[in-house]
Design a protein around this motif. Structure first.
Motif, PDB file in Angstrom:
ATOM      1  N   LEU A   1      -0.033   2.572  20.294  1.00 56.67           N
ATOM      2  CA  LEU A   1      -0.643   3.561  19.424  1.00 56.67           C
ATOM      3  C   LEU A   1      -1.661   4.398  20.202  1.00 56.67           C
ATOM      4  O   LEU A   1      -1.750   5.615  20.044  1.00 56.67           O
ATOM      5  N   LEU A   2      -2.403   3.718  21.066  1.00 57.49           N
ATOM      6  CA  LEU A   2      -3.436   4.403  21.834  1.00 57.49           C
ATOM      7  C   LEU A   2      -2.833   5.375  22.852  1.00 57.49           C
ATOM      8  O   LEU A   2      -3.356   6.474  23.053  1.00 57.49           O
TER       9      LEU A   2
ATOM     10  N   ARG B   1      -1.613  -1.291   3.191  1.00 55.87           N
ATOM     11  CA  ARG B   1      -2.004  -1.476   1.792  1.00 55.87           C
ATOM     12  C   ARG B   1      -3.445  -1.034   1.591  1.00 55.87           C
ATOM     13  O   ARG B   1      -4.017  -1.247   0.530  1.00 55.87           O
ATOM     14  N   HIS B   2      -4.027  -0.459   2.621  1.00 54.96           N
ATOM     15  CA  HIS B   2      -5.466  -0.265   2.603  1.00 54.96           C
ATOM     16  C   HIS B   2      -5.917   0.940   1.792  1.00 54.96           C
ATOM     17  O   HIS B   2      -6.615   0.791   0.794  1.00 54.96           O
TER      18      HIS B   2
ATOM     19  N   ASN C   1     -18.571   0.022  10.524  1.00 53.11           N
ATOM     20  CA  ASN C   1     -17.755   0.024   9.327  1.00 53.11           C
ATOM     21  C   ASN C   1     -17.228   1.426   9.044  1.00 53.11           C
ATOM     22  O   ASN C   1     -17.582   2.389   9.706  1.00 53.11           O
TER      23      ASN C   1
ATOM     24  N   HIS D   1      -8.375   4.042  10.586  1.00 50.34           N
ATOM     25  CA  HIS D   1      -9.713   3.670  11.027  1.00 50.34           C
ATOM     26  C   HIS D   1      -9.721   3.420  12.540  1.00 50.34           C
ATOM     27  O   HIS D   1     -10.589   3.888  13.267  1.00 50.34           O
ATOM     28  N   PHE D   2      -8.706   2.694  13.003  1.00 52.83           N
ATOM     29  CA  PHE D   2      -8.584   2.403  14.435  1.00 52.83           C
ATOM     30  C   PHE D   2      -8.440   3.692  15.243  1.00 52.83           C
ATOM     31  O   PHE D   2      -9.098   3.889  16.262  1.00 52.83           O
TER      32      PHE D   2
ATOM     33  N   THR E   1       0.386  -0.095   8.897  1.00 53.11           N
ATOM     34  CA  THR E   1      -0.576  -1.179   9.062  1.00 53.11           C
ATOM     35  C   THR E   1      -1.942  -0.815   8.482  1.00 53.11           C
ATOM     36  O   THR E   1      -2.489   0.242   8.807  1.00 53.11           O
ATOM     37  N   SER E   2      -2.490  -1.709   7.676  1.00 53.62           N
ATOM     38  CA  SER E   2      -3.835  -1.502   7.132  1.00 53.62           C
ATOM     39  C   SER E   2      -4.833  -1.378   8.273  1.00 53.62           C
ATOM     40  O   SER E   2      -4.819  -2.175   9.209  1.00 53.62           O
ATOM     41  N   GLY E   3      -5.692  -0.384   8.199  1.00 58.37           N
ATOM     42  CA  GLY E   3      -6.721  -0.219   9.228  1.00 58.37           C
ATOM     43  C   GLY E   3      -6.309   0.708  10.356  1.00 58.37           C
ATOM     44  O   GLY E   3      -7.110   0.973  11.263  1.00 58.37           O
ATOM     45  N   ALA E   4      -5.069   1.226  10.318  1.00 58.51           N
ATOM     46  CA  ALA E   4      -4.588   2.039  11.444  1.00 58.51           C
ATOM     47  C   ALA E   4      -5.370   3.350  11.579  1.00 58.51           C
ATOM     48  O   ALA E   4      -5.750   3.745  12.681  1.00 58.51           O
TER      49      ALA E   4
ATOM     50  N   GLU F   1     -14.155   4.228   0.276  1.00 61.81           N
ATOM     51  CA  GLU F   1     -15.223   3.233   0.336  1.00 61.81           C
ATOM     52  C   GLU F   1     -16.440   3.786   1.075  1.00 61.81           C
ATOM     53  O   GLU F   1     -16.328   4.311   2.178  1.00 61.81           O
TER      54      GLU F   1
ATOM     55  N   ARG G   1      -5.829   1.033  -4.606  1.00 59.89           N
ATOM     56  CA  ARG G   1      -7.142   0.687  -4.047  1.00 59.89           C
ATOM     57  C   ARG G   1      -8.041   1.911  -3.957  1.00 59.89           C
ATOM     58  O   ARG G   1      -9.217   1.871  -4.303  1.00 59.89           O
TER      59      ARG G   1
ATOM     60  N   LEU H   1      -9.640  -4.576   1.140  1.00 64.70           N
ATOM     61  CA  LEU H   1      -9.165  -3.798   2.286  1.00 64.70           C
ATOM     62  C   LEU H   1      -7.646  -3.714   2.364  1.00 64.70           C
ATOM     63  O   LEU H   1      -7.102  -3.053   3.250  1.00 64.70           O
TER      64      LEU H   1
ATOM     65  N   PRO I   1      -4.670  -1.574  15.420  1.00 66.20           N
ATOM     66  CA  PRO I   1      -5.160  -1.798  14.063  1.00 66.20           C
ATOM     67  C   PRO I   1      -5.308  -3.307  13.808  1.00 66.20           C
ATOM     68  O   PRO I   1      -4.492  -4.098  14.314  1.00 66.20           O
TER      69      PRO I   1
ATOM     70  N   HIS J   1     -11.042   5.515  18.118  1.00 65.63           N
ATOM     71  CA  HIS J   1     -10.657   5.714  19.510  1.00 65.63           C
ATOM     72  C   HIS J   1     -10.302   7.151  19.851  1.00 65.63           C
ATOM     73  O   HIS J   1     -10.015   7.457  21.001  1.00 65.63           O
TER      74      HIS J   1
ATOM     75  N   HIS K   1       0.525   5.305   8.559  1.00 64.53           N
ATOM     76  CA  HIS K   1       0.919   4.145   9.352  1.00 64.53           C
ATOM     77  C   HIS K   1       1.125   2.962   8.420  1.00 64.53           C
ATOM     78  O   HIS K   1       0.438   2.845   7.407  1.00 64.53           O
TER      79      HIS K   1
END
Lengths: 333, 430
Positions: free
Chosen positions: A99-100, A144-145, A2, A125-126, A120-123, A21, A183, B205, B322, A130, A118
């Protein structure tokens, strides 16, 4: 894995800054305190400290944003880092590079930190998952994260005006659904122990189960929602959403949720007004409020540099510590 | 294919949902069929005897939805690789959705898939034929020809027909030939852009959500059309408690509808997405805990006829992005039975019920005489050791898809032998 385990090292130091978070209150306070120390740098004749000298920081913006990028750039330069600005939206990914792939190419240039924005939500973190182990990632907004540096600069601004968080009532107004800023602000306010966090907007802009999922009180009426609050945070409404399935028109939005002096009457007499910018005047608020005595909007911008300096120097500091420990281990063998 | 061998399976606990038999009994096979249960016929001298002591012996598993990726996406998996994994997982019959490239909308593609599977001989593959040409939802596919070519059912795979008019006519035309239509209920407009259940986790999230109504709206529409046309429909992969209620209510009125559930929906919920693990990206999305509990109860009661793997093997790159940009789906063949066994351990249902939902239930949905182990039935057999523990890892999985949220978990239950038409297609040697 996480976000919590990703952004801290084993000792609990900030390695990446991806989301609020999972972060302890003490760490958030630490960021604010450090930022306080960096405020003075702008007043010096030589506006630089050497904390990140010799480091390369790449601003990796997959989504355009002049202002956020500029404040990150200034923050990095005041820390004496070398800065690369890359607008990827127009180059690599358009040629089908993943992206990678982009990440690997930049790592080959010995970048020490990626500041990532980015769509995209989670980008972020991704990318942190990596990236090479010696590289730090700072999230400058993902989908939106999360937009944690924006939230921290807002907390910094609030603290400078209000001091303690525990008695504060804060209202966030507008498009909560699509807002990474909201958020992160809500998480930060709740972690810092704010007495009450409210969100205000039409039901189309409030996400599902907001009260339970985010720990907020939901209001659909602006006057009622800002009653007795100490801080009003207005969110930016994206132009493409003003006339859509979400909202009928900017006119009606302003009639219901636009901030005016008159609608602020129920708020605390000393209430401050914030906005992450850029403001749509006459949509989120009128100019009287935006330029009025309660507005701290321009302060937010200059505070942003100090807060970003704090976060970047903390992440780089963790890197240095790790490198030092690795060196000691090598010597011991 | 040689089917003339004779085999005795001794000392196992035989479970045959079709006859209701559950007890210790030997099974004797000859010429691809079950020759006798219990005592061997006089003079029967098997070429091979399998000692199933401590094992469960039941009909080979029938999986209603497994993507094999061939033709068209062989970089993800092939018919050979996935049927081999199926055999190792005790699955003898697989129904694959028509969303290959090219789509299974002509007899040629349907036959190619079956012939390739037969050549490798690990498992029986029954391709679902496309309901509409190229799955575009505009022109009907040649359903009669597809049936002739071995497609037992028709399907839109994951692509909901937008036009209610076309959907209605497609159901009518399919029912002309008595063919069941598989539908994955998801309203495309409401699901647009979504990658997780719309609820607490999507809100926290900031992930674009798929509301419950995206499923219930499609279920309501398809039930109304099934009632109107008298067609027989099967909902592939329900994910919400509300859809189960709607299904039960329609069935009580005589609507010819059935449904299944993917195994991962019985173990994972929206909370599992909180770590942004791309292996938890599935469509329909992982829903709430109460949805999961309702799905478990419905499978136990029989309101859900079948449990399936919803196997979707991916190459590593498909999950390296992502979360919202990753390809949805889980590689599920080889965890199907062990996770199923966990339902028994968690007292959701007894083992005979579990076996019924994995064999006879899905076979009846397909309208095939499979999933039975009485005398004279096809000798598709799974011999399963419920005590054997193993750890899910790239080394222990045979599927080319390593995209499993259960990776690294230790599960109980391992297939020891799998027989297809009386022939051993898998034998565990480790």
């Amino acid at each position: 894995m996480n976000a919590l385990t990703t952004q801290l090292d084993e000792a609990g130091n900030l390695k990446h800054f991806l989301t609020i978070e999972g972060l302890e209150r003490s760490l958030l306070i630490d960021i604010l305190d450090r930022a306080e120390g960096f405020l003075g740098v702008a007043q010096q004749a030589v506006k630089k400290v050497p904390l990140c000298r010799g480091k390369v920081i790449a601003n990796l913006f997959f989504e355009n944003s002049t202002r956020t990028r500029t404040t990150f750039e200034l923050a990095a330069k005041r820390l004496s880092a070398d800065v690369l600005n890359l607008n990827i939206s127009t180059s690599a990914t358009a040629k089908g590079e993943t992206l990678l792939d982009t990440l690997r190419n930049l790592e080959a240039m010995h970048v020490d930190m990626f500041v990532v924005r980015h769509a995209t939500s989670g980008a972020a973190h991704f990318i942190a998952q990596h990236a090479a182990p010696h590289v730090s990632v700072v999230n400058a907004g993902d989908g939106r994260h999360s937009h944690p540096t924006q939230a921290m600069l807002d907390m910094f601004t609030i603290r400078r005006h209000k001091g303690d968080f525990s008695a504060l009532r804060v209202a966030i107004v507008g498009d909560i659904l699509h807002s990474r800023v909201a958020r992160s602000q809500i998480l930060a306010l709740n972690t810092l122990g704010a007495a009450e966090v409210r969100v205000i907007g039409p039901r189309t802009l409030i996400p599902a189960d907001a009260a339970e999922a985010l720990g907020v009180r939901v209001f659909h009426d602006l006057r009622e929602g800002v009653r007795d609050v100490d801080v009003v945070i207005m969110l930016r409404l994206q132009r493409e959403r003003m006339s859509s399935a979400l909202l009928p028109s900017e006119h009606e939005y302003f009639q219901l949720f636009g901030l005016t002096e008159e609608r602020l009457a129920t708020a605390h007499a000393e209430a401050i007004v914030m906005h992450p910018g850029p403001i749509n005047r006459g949509v989120e608020m009128d100019s009287q409020v935006a330029d009025g005595k309660r507005s701290v909007i321009l302060e937010q911008v200059s505070n942003g540099i100090a807060v970003r300096m704090a976060v970047m120097s903390m992440c780089i500091g963790t890197q240095n510590l790790q490198a030092q420990q690795a060196g000691e281990q090598r010597d011991a063998h | 294919m040689p089917t003339d061998s004779t085999i005795s399976i001794r000392n196992g606990r035989l479970i045959d949902p079709a006859t209701g038999f559950d007890g210790e009994a030997d099974v004797h096979l000859a010429e691809g069929r079950v020759l006798a249960i219990g005592a061997a016929p006089p003079g029967f001298c098997p070429e091979r005897t399998l000692d199933a002591s401590g094992c469960l012996v039941f009909p080979g598993v029938v999986d209603l939805c497994a993507r094999l990726r061939e033709p068209g996406l062989e970089h993800k998996a092939t018919i050979a690789s996935e049927t081999r994994a199926a055999a190792a997982a005790g699955i003898t019959t697989l129904c694959c959705p028509p969303d290959t490239s090219p789509v299974v909308d002509t007899p040629a593609v349907a036959q190619l898939i079956q012939q390739t599977a037969a050549r490798h001989g690990h498992a029986r593959v029954l391709p679902a034929g496309a309901l509409t040409r190229k799955l575009e939802g505009k022109v009907l596919a040649e359903m009669a020809a597809l049936k002739q070519a071995g497609c037992p059912v028709l399907s839109q795979a994951g692509r909901t027909i937008l036009s209610t008019h076309v959907a209605r006519r497609a159901l009518e035309y399919a029912s002309t030939f008595g063919m069941t239509v598989f539908l994955q209920p998801l309203d495309r407009d409401l699901a647009e852009g979504g990658c997780v259940h719309e609820g607490r986790v999507s809100t926290r999230l900031g992930l674009p959500g798929i509301p419950e109504a995206a499923e219930t709206l499609a279920v309501a529409r398809d039930l109304a059309l099934a009632e109107q046309t008298g067609a027989r429909i099967h909902f592939r992969g329900l994910s919400t408690a509300r859809a189960l209620e709607m299904l039960a209510e329609a069935r009580a009125r005589g609507v010819r509808a059935s449904a299944d559930v993917a195994i991962h929906q019985l173990f994972l919920t929206e909370e599992d997405v909180a770590g942004l693990n791309a292996d938890c990206h599935v469509i329909p999305p992982l829903r709430t805990r109460s949805d999961r509990d309702a799905l478990r109860a419905a499978l136990a009661s029989g309101a859900l006829a079948a449990l399936c793997s919803d196997h979707q093997p991916h190459d590593a790159d498909a999950k390296l992005a992502p979360f919202p940009e990753t390809a949805p789906g889980i590689s599920g063949l080889e965890t199907l039975l062990p996770l199923g066994l966990r339902l028994v351990e968690e007292a959701v249902m007894d083992v005979a019920t579990l076996i019924a939902r994995l064999t006879l239930g899905p076979a009846e949905v397909l309208g095939q005489r499979l999933g039975r182990l009485g005398v004279g039935e096809r000798a598709d057999v799974c011999i399963f050791d419920p005590r054997r523990a193993w750890t899910v890892s790239p080394e222990t999985l045979l599927s080319h898809g390593e995209n499993s949220p259960f990776m690294g978990m230790t599960l109980r239950g391992r297939v020891i032998w799998t027989l297809l038409d009386g022939r051993i297609v898998f034998e565990r040697t480790d």
